[in-house]
Design a protein around this motif. Sequence first.
Motif, PDB file in Angstrom:
ATOM      1  N   LEU A 185      -9.971 -14.612 -18.516  1.00  0.00           N
ATOM      2  CA  LEU A 185      -8.451 -14.202 -18.561  1.00  0.00           C
ATOM      3  C   LEU A 185      -8.097 -14.152 -17.046  1.00  0.00           C
ATOM      4  O   LEU A 185      -8.841 -13.178 -16.332  1.00  0.00           O
ATOM      5  CB  LEU A 185      -8.077 -13.290 -19.361  1.00  0.00           C
ATOM      6  N   GLN A 186      -7.206 -15.010 -16.503  1.00  0.00           N
ATOM      7  CA  GLN A 186      -7.117 -14.918 -15.110  1.00  0.00           C
ATOM      8  C   GLN A 186      -5.572 -14.710 -14.689  1.00  0.00           C
ATOM      9  O   GLN A 186      -4.503 -15.092 -15.542  1.00  0.00           O
ATOM     10  CB  GLN A 186      -7.538 -16.194 -14.345  1.00  0.00           C
ATOM     11  N   PRO A 187      -5.113 -13.840 -13.643  1.00  0.00           N
ATOM     12  CA  PRO A 187      -3.742 -13.671 -13.409  1.00  0.00           C
ATOM     13  C   PRO A 187      -3.316 -14.851 -12.730  1.00  0.00           C
ATOM     14  O   PRO A 187      -3.969 -15.670 -12.060  1.00  0.00           O
ATOM     15  CB  PRO A 187      -3.916 -12.351 -12.565  1.00  0.00           C
ATOM     16  N   ARG A 188      -2.043 -14.674 -12.542  1.00  0.00           N
ATOM     17  CA  ARG A 188      -1.245 -15.622 -11.903  1.00  0.00           C
ATOM     18  C   ARG A 188      -0.067 -15.056 -11.378  1.00  0.00           C
ATOM     19  O   ARG A 188       0.530 -14.242 -12.173  1.00  0.00           O
ATOM     20  CB  ARG A 188      -0.990 -17.301 -12.327  1.00  0.00           C
ATOM     21  N   PRO A 189       0.836 -15.639 -10.552  1.00  0.00           N
ATOM     22  CA  PRO A 189       2.062 -14.979  -9.956  1.00  0.00           C
ATOM     23  C   PRO A 189       3.198 -14.807 -11.080  1.00  0.00           C
ATOM     24  O   PRO A 189       3.674 -13.524 -11.201  1.00  0.00           O
ATOM     25  CB  PRO A 189       2.597 -15.968  -8.859  1.00  0.00           C
ATOM     26  N   ASP A 190       3.258 -15.579 -11.978  1.00  0.00           N
ATOM     27  CA  ASP A 190       4.197 -15.387 -12.948  1.00  0.00           C
ATOM     28  C   ASP A 190       3.633 -14.923 -14.476  1.00  0.00           C
ATOM     29  O   ASP A 190       4.312 -15.086 -15.365  1.00  0.00           O
ATOM     30  CB  ASP A 190       4.815 -16.775 -13.149  1.00  0.00           C
ATOM     31  N   GLY A 191       2.280 -14.526 -14.505  1.00  0.00           N
ATOM     32  CA  GLY A 191       1.830 -14.013 -15.580  1.00  0.00           C
ATOM     33  C   GLY A 191       0.394 -14.091 -15.603  1.00  0.00           C
ATOM     34  O   GLY A 191      -0.261 -13.602 -14.636  1.00  0.00           O
ATOM     35  N   GLY A 192      -0.195 -14.904 -16.486  1.00  0.00           N
ATOM     36  CA  GLY A 192      -1.747 -15.151 -16.729  1.00  0.00           C
ATOM     37  C   GLY A 192      -1.993 -16.377 -17.330  1.00  0.00           C
ATOM     38  O   GLY A 192      -1.276 -17.171 -17.739  1.00  0.00           O
ATOM     39  N   LEU A 193      -3.368 -16.672 -17.441  1.00  0.00           N
ATOM     40  CA  LEU A 193      -3.630 -17.666 -18.235  1.00  0.00           C
ATOM     41  C   LEU A 193      -5.216 -17.709 -18.771  1.00  0.00           C
ATOM     42  O   LEU A 193      -6.103 -16.761 -18.218  1.00  0.00           O
ATOM     43  CB  LEU A 193      -3.549 -19.081 -17.411  1.00  0.00           C
ATOM     44  N   PHE A 194      -5.473 -18.215 -19.845  1.00  0.00           N
ATOM     45  CA  PHE A 194      -6.821 -18.433 -20.318  1.00  0.00           C
ATOM     46  C   PHE A 194      -7.773 -19.642 -19.895  1.00  0.00           C
ATOM     47  O   PHE A 194      -7.242 -20.743 -20.223  1.00  0.00           O
ATOM     48  CB  PHE A 194      -6.719 -18.025 -21.728  1.00  0.00           C
TER      49      PHE A 194
END
Length: 409
Positions: A291-300
Amino acid sequence: MGRRGSLRQRSAKEWVIRLGLAGAAAWIGYLSVLQSLAVALPASQIERAYALAPGNGRIAARLSEVLSGPEATPEDRARAARVARAALQHEPTAVGAVATLGLDALIRGDEAEAKRLFSYSQHLSRRDLRTQLWAIEDAVASGEISSALKHYDIALRTKRTAPELLYPVLSAAIANQEVRAGLVTTLAAKPIWGDSFVYYAAANSSEPGNTAGLFKGLRRAGYPIPDRANNALVNALRADNAFEEAWSYYSAIREGADRRRSRDPDFKAMLETPLAFDWVAENSAGISTALQPRPDGGLFDFAVSPSVSGRLLWQQQMLPEGEYVLEGHSVGIDQPSGSRPYWTLSCLGGRELGRLQLRNSSEAEGRFSGRFTVPANCPVQVLALIARSSSEIDGVAGQIDRAQIRPLR
């Protein structure tokens, strides 16, 4: 001639005195070395230490403690009492010897003498574990819960070996509401053993519902319960088939949790220790997920080796009976139809309620959607993303940046 004789006589006397002083100094030095050696010996060699320095009150007190241990015979206890009395003759403040005599009095049924000795031991030092154990038992017998917890606190603060002995007893005592309330007050002061005990209680309690009650009280008192303890408690409740209690506790610590829909649709949480009702990423041989972060939320993110299949991601649900829709968005999935991952919703125990196979991410702009029906006899479910084996040389890889199951209407 007379003067010379007088000088020789005086010189001989001086040498005698010097030799006597030297001998005394050597003897004192020898005794000092013995004392130092005896004190330096480990606890496992206490008999040898006592043989080297029988007049050392501290060493004698330590030996009396060993002799009066839990497996002591009547002969051992009798010798322990003799050694303890000798220790106090050399060192009246040897708390270990006082406690040994207090324990001996207790075993003989002389409660008045035991109380006198243990009270004196308590006055000398708070670091003797046997004294604190007696104080705990005495307070419990008198119904003084707050006093018992005070002595638990003292023992756990001062003795590294105390948790092994006291945690099981204290954890079991949580079933008593008065103990639970007193323990909340004790732990709210944030003692050094607090987090350690909280985790022990969560992982080892035979009645996890009682531990949940304690944790709720601690949260109200402002005690920050570590994530690993929350995880252990939720897992213990699930293992005890107390799913309603598990959800109740989870919803109390995850603000806004709604049993009618899955949590964290945009993978924003980034929890170090996720609970079963959070997204849980699986890693095993040939399966790498994160599970990784990103500027507008995250992703799997996931990558699966060729010919490998298995669960990639899951989240436990408590969906009420009804119609539901699972919707979300994928990135980077490009596989033949038979090799694409799929979502499944299953009842606890394995009965599958349906599947939703993912499209390639180039289709429908990566969006996916599917319907599921939850029957009345399926109160607990698991939503999971499953990888199929692929014959592609690079295996299967991709990302999910949104996923949620919610009521259809």
